[in-house]
Motif scaffolding. Structure first.
Motif, PDB file in Angstrom:
ATOM      1  N   TRP A  19       0.830  -1.206   0.000  1.00 30.87           N
ATOM      2  CA  TRP A  19       0.000   0.000   0.000  1.00 30.87           C
ATOM      3  C   TRP A  19       0.868   1.261   0.000  1.00 30.87           C
ATOM      4  O   TRP A  19       0.627   2.198  -0.762  1.00 30.87           O
ATOM      5  CB  TRP A  19      -0.913  -0.026   1.223  1.00 30.87           C
ATOM      6  N   MET A  23       1.320   4.128  -3.038  1.00 22.30           N
ATOM      7  CA  MET A  23       0.987   5.536  -2.836  1.00 22.30           C
ATOM      8  C   MET A  23       2.209   6.446  -2.897  1.00 22.30           C
ATOM      9  O   MET A  23       2.131   7.572  -3.389  1.00 22.30           O
ATOM     10  CB  MET A  23       0.282   5.712  -1.484  1.00 22.30           C
ATOM     11  N   ARG A  24       3.358   5.971  -2.397  1.00 26.86           N
ATOM     12  CA  ARG A  24       4.535   6.840  -2.299  1.00 26.86           C
ATOM     13  C   ARG A  24       5.431   6.792  -3.535  1.00 26.86           C
ATOM     14  O   ARG A  24       6.142   7.769  -3.813  1.00 26.86           O
ATOM     15  CB  ARG A  24       5.357   6.455  -1.070  1.00 26.86           C
ATOM     16  N   LYS A  28       2.742   8.697  -6.766  1.00 25.17           N
ATOM     17  CA  LYS A  28       2.971   9.827  -5.872  1.00 25.17           C
ATOM     18  C   LYS A  28       2.594  11.155  -6.526  1.00 25.17           C
ATOM     19  O   LYS A  28       2.301  12.123  -5.830  1.00 25.17           O
ATOM     20  CB  LYS A  28       4.430   9.860  -5.426  1.00 25.17           C
ATOM     21  N   GLU A  31      -3.489  11.635  -8.272  1.00 27.86           N
ATOM     22  CA  GLU A  31      -4.525  11.513  -7.252  1.00 27.86           C
ATOM     23  C   GLU A  31      -5.398  10.305  -7.587  1.00 27.86           C
ATOM     24  O   GLU A  31      -6.206  10.332  -8.516  1.00 27.86           O
ATOM     25  CB  GLU A  31      -5.382  12.780  -7.207  1.00 27.86           C
ATOM     26  N   TYR A  35     -10.067   3.198  -4.654  1.00 29.29           N
ATOM     27  CA  TYR A  35      -9.441   2.425  -3.586  1.00 29.29           C
ATOM     28  C   TYR A  35      -9.417   0.935  -3.899  1.00 29.29           C
ATOM     29  O   TYR A  35      -8.620   0.197  -3.325  1.00 29.29           O
ATOM     30  CB  TYR A  35     -10.181   2.674  -2.270  1.00 29.29           C
ATOM     31  N   GLN A  38      -6.049   0.135  -5.308  1.00 29.03           N
ATOM     32  CA  GLN A  38      -5.030   0.029  -4.270  1.00 29.03           C
ATOM     33  C   GLN A  38      -5.133  -1.294  -3.516  1.00 29.03           C
ATOM     34  O   GLN A  38      -4.119  -1.932  -3.213  1.00 29.03           O
ATOM     35  CB  GLN A  38      -5.170   1.196  -3.297  1.00 29.03           C
ATOM     36  N   SER A  42      -2.290  -4.165  -3.547  1.00 28.26           N
ATOM     37  CA  SER A  42      -1.673  -4.526  -2.272  1.00 28.26           C
ATOM     38  C   SER A  42      -1.871  -6.003  -1.955  1.00 28.26           C
ATOM     39  O   SER A  42      -0.952  -6.671  -1.459  1.00 28.26           O
ATOM     40  CB  SER A  42      -2.255  -3.658  -1.155  1.00 28.26           C
TER      41      SER A  42
END
Length: 241
Positions: A19, A23-24, A28, A31, A35, A38, A42
């Motif tokens: 996760w 996101m990072r 990054k 936007e 979800y 994600q 993950s």
């Protein structure tokens, strides 16, 4: 129970790391509001790391063979479920959701796209000796074999693209940097060369002018036709003699 708790804890850690990585690092600068994307990424990342962990446990002899086989079969089933059913269906659903004409019946058209994908996915195994009488049509072996064929093909394409694109992209790091002093030095050399050419042209023009004043240029034949004219003149003169 202890083995199951340790495996669940590791999967939770892998899920959290996937996760954060999503996101990072991957998104990054974007936007992401979906979800589900994600979560699917993950979960896939967590079960993939768990399978790699089970391979290491197999080499080191950690846990007994029955528990390793159970977790291996469980992880394999979950990954196949995600790759073959969830990811293609959600991609089709997301594509249909962005089309306004199909927005009312997006679930139906998403199912149609998924069935189309499954048809081509299944027909992919016809040229290969994948179907075996030992295994059923909807067995894990059938899905793994087709996923393996697609995965190896995609990896070969990406490897070929990377082998060509990587040197083209990073070639600039191995080139020498051109400074302002280098540019000024080359400009000076260019000006010196141009001055030398101009001076030599002036000398040639002065020499031609001097020869013209002496009458050498006017009397002396020049060029190919001048040579022929001089030869014919000499031949006619010898005949008259």
């Amino acid at each position: 129970t202890q083995i199951l708790s340790v495996s669940s804890l590791l999967q939770v850690l892998f899920f959290g790391f996937g996760w954060l990585f999503f996101m990072r690092k991957l998104f990054k600068d974007y936007e992401v509001r979906q979800y589900v994307v994600q979560v699917i990424f993950s979960v896939t990342f967590a079960f993939s790391c768990t399978m790699f962990e089970l391979i290491i446990f197999e080499i080191l002899g950690v846990l007994n063979s029955s528990s390793r086989y159970f977790h291996w079969k469980l992880n394999l089933c979950v990954i196949l479920l995600i790759l073959v059913f969830m990811v293609p269906f959600y991609i089709g659903y997301f594509v249909v959701s962005n089309i306004r004409l199909l927005h009312r019946q997006k679930l139906l058209f998403a199912c149609v796209l998924w069935l189309t994908f499954m048809y081509f996915f299944w027909k992919l195994g016809d040229p290969f000796p994948i179907l075996s009488p030992k295994h059923g049509i909807l067995s894990i072996e059938q899905l793994i074999s087709r996923v393996g064929v697609i995965g190896v093909t995609l990896m070969a394409l990406l490897s070929g693209f990377g082998a060509v694109n990587c040197p083209y992209t990073y070639m600039s790091y191995f080139l020498r940097n051109v400074t302002d002093a280098d540019i000024l030095a080359l400009e000076r050399r260019l000006l010196q060369t141009m001055d030398m050419i101009v001076s030599k042209k002036k000398r040639i023009a002065v020499a031609h002018r001097t020869m013209f004043q002496r009458g050498e240029v006017h009397n002396k034949p020049s060029g190919f036709w001048g040579m022929i004219k001089s030869v014919t003149t000499s031949v006619s003169g010898s005949e008259s003699i």
